[in-house]
Design a protein around this motif. Sequence first.
Motif, PDB file in Angstrom:
ATOM      1  N   THR A 194       0.835  -1.204   0.000  1.00 19.69           N
ATOM      2  CA  THR A 194       0.000   0.000   0.000  1.00 19.69           C
ATOM      3  C   THR A 194       0.866   1.249   0.000  1.00 19.69           C
ATOM      4  O   THR A 194       0.629   2.201  -0.764  1.00 19.69           O
ATOM      5  CB  THR A 194      -0.932   0.004   1.227  1.00 19.69           C
ATOM      6  OG1 THR A 194      -1.771  -1.149   1.183  1.00 19.69           O
ATOM      7  CG2 THR A 194      -1.801   1.256   1.249  1.00 19.69           C
ATOM      8  N   ALA A 195       1.899   1.246   0.844  1.00 23.06           N
ATOM      9  CA  ALA A 195       2.795   2.403   0.902  1.00 23.06           C
ATOM     10  C   ALA A 195       3.572   2.559  -0.403  1.00 23.06           C
ATOM     11  O   ALA A 195       3.825   3.682  -0.862  1.00 23.06           O
ATOM     12  CB  ALA A 195       3.755   2.258   2.082  1.00 23.06           C
ATOM     13  N   MET A 196       3.955   1.446  -1.025  1.00 20.14           N
ATOM     14  CA  MET A 196       4.646   1.518  -2.316  1.00 20.14           C
ATOM     15  C   MET A 196       3.744   2.133  -3.383  1.00 20.14           C
ATOM     16  O   MET A 196       4.195   2.949  -4.203  1.00 20.14           O
ATOM     17  CB  MET A 196       5.107   0.126  -2.747  1.00 20.14           C
ATOM     18  CG  MET A 196       6.267  -0.423  -1.935  1.00 20.14           C
ATOM     19  SD  MET A 196       6.680  -2.149  -2.357  1.00 20.14           S
ATOM     20  CE  MET A 196       7.244  -1.958  -4.054  1.00 20.14           C
ATOM     21  N   ALA A 197       2.479   1.744  -3.375  1.00 16.88           N
ATOM     22  CA  ALA A 197       1.535   2.308  -4.346  1.00 16.88           C
ATOM     23  C   ALA A 197       1.404   3.809  -4.154  1.00 16.88           C
ATOM     24  O   ALA A 197       1.385   4.580  -5.130  1.00 16.88           O
ATOM     25  CB  ALA A 197       0.178   1.617  -4.208  1.00 16.88           C
ATOM     26  N   GLU A 198       1.314   4.252  -2.904  1.00 12.70           N
ATOM     27  CA  GLU A 198       1.159   5.677  -2.623  1.00 12.70           C
ATOM     28  C   GLU A 198       2.427   6.460  -2.953  1.00 12.70           C
ATOM     29  O   GLU A 198       2.366   7.618  -3.367  1.00 12.70           O
ATOM     30  CB  GLU A 198       0.774   5.868  -1.152  1.00 12.70           C
ATOM     31  CG  GLU A 198      -0.622   5.326  -0.831  1.00 12.70           C
ATOM     32  CD  GLU A 198      -0.935   5.369   0.651  1.00 12.70           C
ATOM     33  OE1 GLU A 198      -0.010   5.665   1.455  1.00 12.70           O
ATOM     34  OE2 GLU A 198      -2.102   5.079   1.017  1.00 12.70           O
ATOM     35  N   ALA A 199       3.597   5.814  -2.798  1.00  9.31           N
ATOM     36  CA  ALA A 199       4.869   6.492  -3.057  1.00  9.31           C
ATOM     37  C   ALA A 199       5.297   6.389  -4.517  1.00  9.31           C
ATOM     38  O   ALA A 199       6.296   7.007  -4.909  1.00  9.31           O
ATOM     39  CB  ALA A 199       5.963   5.904  -2.155  1.00  9.31           C
ATOM     40  N   VAL A 205       6.471   3.651  -5.962  1.00  7.02           N
ATOM     41  CA  VAL A 205       7.574   2.705  -6.117  1.00  7.02           C
ATOM     42  C   VAL A 205       7.035   1.480  -6.849  1.00  7.02           C
ATOM     43  O   VAL A 205       6.117   0.814  -6.365  1.00  7.02           O
ATOM     44  CB  VAL A 205       8.162   2.303  -4.753  1.00  7.02           C
ATOM     45  CG1 VAL A 205       9.302   1.302  -4.935  1.00  7.02           C
ATOM     46  CG2 VAL A 205       8.644   3.532  -3.996  1.00  7.02           C
ATOM     47  N   SER A 206       7.617   1.163  -7.996  1.00  5.67           N
ATOM     48  CA  SER A 206       6.979   0.185  -8.885  1.00  5.67           C
ATOM     49  C   SER A 206       7.733  -1.131  -9.027  1.00  5.67           C
ATOM     50  O   SER A 206       7.344  -1.979  -9.839  1.00  5.67           O
ATOM     51  CB  SER A 206       6.808   0.791 -10.278  1.00  5.67           C
ATOM     52  OG  SER A 206       8.071   1.144 -10.827  1.00  5.67           O
ATOM     53  N   THR A 265      -1.384  -1.404  -9.984  1.00  6.58           N
ATOM     54  CA  THR A 265      -0.530  -0.210 -10.055  1.00  6.58           C
ATOM     55  C   THR A 265       0.370  -0.165 -11.280  1.00  6.58           C
ATOM     56  O   THR A 265       1.056   0.839 -11.498  1.00  6.58           O
ATOM     57  CB  THR A 265       0.375  -0.128  -8.809  1.00  6.58           C
ATOM     58  OG1 THR A 265       1.292  -1.234  -8.816  1.00  6.58           O
ATOM     59  CG2 THR A 265      -0.461  -0.149  -7.523  1.00  6.58           C
ATOM     60  N   GLY A 266       0.396  -1.245 -12.067  1.00  8.77           N
ATOM     61  CA  GLY A 266       1.360  -1.313 -13.159  1.00  8.77           C
ATOM     62  C   GLY A 266       2.756  -1.635 -12.679  1.00  8.77           C
ATOM     63  O   GLY A 266       3.742  -1.404 -13.386  1.00  8.77           O
ATOM     64  N   PRO A 287       7.509  -6.987 -17.825  1.00 10.48           N
ATOM     65  CA  PRO A 287       6.267  -6.330 -18.240  1.00 10.48           C
ATOM     66  C   PRO A 287       5.558  -5.690 -17.047  1.00 10.48           C
ATOM     67  O   PRO A 287       5.561  -6.243 -15.941  1.00 10.48           O
ATOM     68  CB  PRO A 287       5.434  -7.480 -18.808  1.00 10.48           C
ATOM     69  CG  PRO A 287       6.409  -8.574 -19.111  1.00 10.48           C
ATOM     70  CD  PRO A 287       7.503  -8.432 -18.100  1.00 10.48           C
ATOM     71  N   GLU A 288       4.967  -4.538 -17.268  1.00 13.93           N
ATOM     72  CA  GLU A 288       4.205  -3.883 -16.201  1.00 13.93           C
ATOM     73  C   GLU A 288       3.004  -4.747 -15.809  1.00 13.93           C
ATOM     74  O   GLU A 288       2.427  -5.455 -16.623  1.00 13.93           O
ATOM     75  CB  GLU A 288       3.721  -2.510 -16.665  1.00 13.93           C
ATOM     76  CG  GLU A 288       4.828  -1.501 -16.879  1.00 13.93           C
ATOM     77  CD  GLU A 288       4.286  -0.129 -17.249  1.00 13.93           C
ATOM     78  OE1 GLU A 288       3.046   0.004 -17.364  1.00 13.93           O
ATOM     79  OE2 GLU A 288       5.090   0.805 -17.430  1.00 13.93           O
ATOM     80  N   GLY A 289       2.650  -4.649 -14.529  1.00 14.61           N
ATOM     81  CA  GLY A 289       1.446  -5.319 -14.043  1.00 14.61           C
ATOM     82  C   GLY A 289       1.574  -6.814 -13.859  1.00 14.61           C
ATOM     83  O   GLY A 289       0.575  -7.524 -13.814  1.00 14.61           O
ATOM     84  N   THR A 290       2.800  -7.329 -13.728  1.00 12.01           N
ATOM     85  CA  THR A 290       2.997  -8.776 -13.643  1.00 12.01           C
ATOM     86  C   THR A 290       3.866  -9.174 -12.467  1.00 12.01           C
ATOM     87  O   THR A 290       4.663  -8.390 -11.968  1.00 12.01           O
ATOM     88  CB  THR A 290       3.668  -9.322 -14.916  1.00 12.01           C
ATOM     89  OG1 THR A 290       4.974  -8.734 -15.062  1.00 12.01           O
ATOM     90  CG2 THR A 290       2.838  -9.023 -16.155  1.00 12.01           C
ATOM     91  N   LEU A 291       3.687 -10.418 -12.051  1.00 11.26           N
ATOM     92  CA  LEU A 291       4.583 -11.072 -11.097  1.00 11.26           C
ATOM     93  C   LEU A 291       5.144 -12.315 -11.775  1.00 11.26           C
ATOM     94  O   LEU A 291       4.403 -13.085 -12.390  1.00 11.26           O
ATOM     95  CB  LEU A 291       3.861 -11.466  -9.811  1.00 11.26           C
ATOM     96  CG  LEU A 291       4.729 -12.208  -8.768  1.00 11.26           C
ATOM     97  CD1 LEU A 291       4.369 -11.774  -7.358  1.00 11.26           C
ATOM     98  CD2 LEU A 291       4.585 -13.735  -8.879  1.00 11.26           C
TER      99      LEU A 291
END
Length: 348
Positions: free
Chosen positions: A96-101, A103-104, A189-190, A262-266
Amino acid sequence: MRVLVTGGAGFIGSHVVSAVRTAGHEVVVLDLRPPPEPGAGEWIRGDVRDEEAVTRALRGVTAVSHQAAMVGLGKGFSDAAGYVSVNDLGTAVLLTAMAEAGVSGLVLAGSMVVYGEGAYACSRHGTVRPGPRSPADLAAGRFEPRCPDCGAALVPGLVTEDAPMDPRNVYATTKLAQEHLAAAWARATGGRAVSLRYHNVYGDRMPRDTPYAGVAAFFRSALEAGAPPRVFEDGGQRRDFVHVTDVAGANLAALTALADRPEGTLRAYNTGTGEPHTVGEAARALATARGGPEPVVTGEYRLGDVRHVTASSRRLRDELGWRPRVGFAAGMARFATAPLADAPPVPA
């Protein structure tokens, strides 16, 4: 690159910090423990569940290596709330903090325990998934899983990242939940996430005398105290013992490659040597290198343990160019006299 290492004072985390710094990157450490020495770098003492501490730690960060966790089988199901709180709530607070900051990039300390039992083949039915071992079989010394279709003996093999997930204890369940949380964060979050599914990590600064350590630490602690290592079951359990410096190298490779994901992947990667050894072999190697006493095979068992789980790390080798550098014999000889660490604080 500026990297936050959660749990950066811990066994694996401290080696990740060293590897990232040696490669010329900045490091921020978030850990419950104080800095080990003056000038240890940017250090925030706090719990990964503490939103304020996590937010401070993320300032200016490019990527996160998330090592903070409650590990091992612990003391039984009574530890369930602690595991879920530290591993899953802590990961949710961090993400959650990464999303707000903004950090991708995330490299997660995953685990092979998400597979449950590893890969097995039956001569009649091909690849099979044995169910959990029964207490009656274990008490009778029948440790090997049998084919669920015909009851025949099975041949263990190397598990791949595409194997079904089958966590068989509380810790394993929380490690799988961490992966699901990270995947959901990446999609929302991408972000780009990698889970390194560690196999049996051992090496310098492993904690001593704690129910939350790995089997190699139990053996090493016993030998340090002049006692024989106690080997559960018959010692034939197959594992993949990977040295902590190789695991730190895998973290560095994953962090470096995040921008190309790729964005949005694990993406999950087994992190092991690909060379199975038994638990009994590990105990004997340590005892020999340390000069005894010889291991004792007890026949005892833990209900949450699996019989065999060993990795195919081909994906990690092929995609990230990682190679283990420390072989089993040399690694165990080194670990036999390596310094151990005090047991880490158990989060409240």
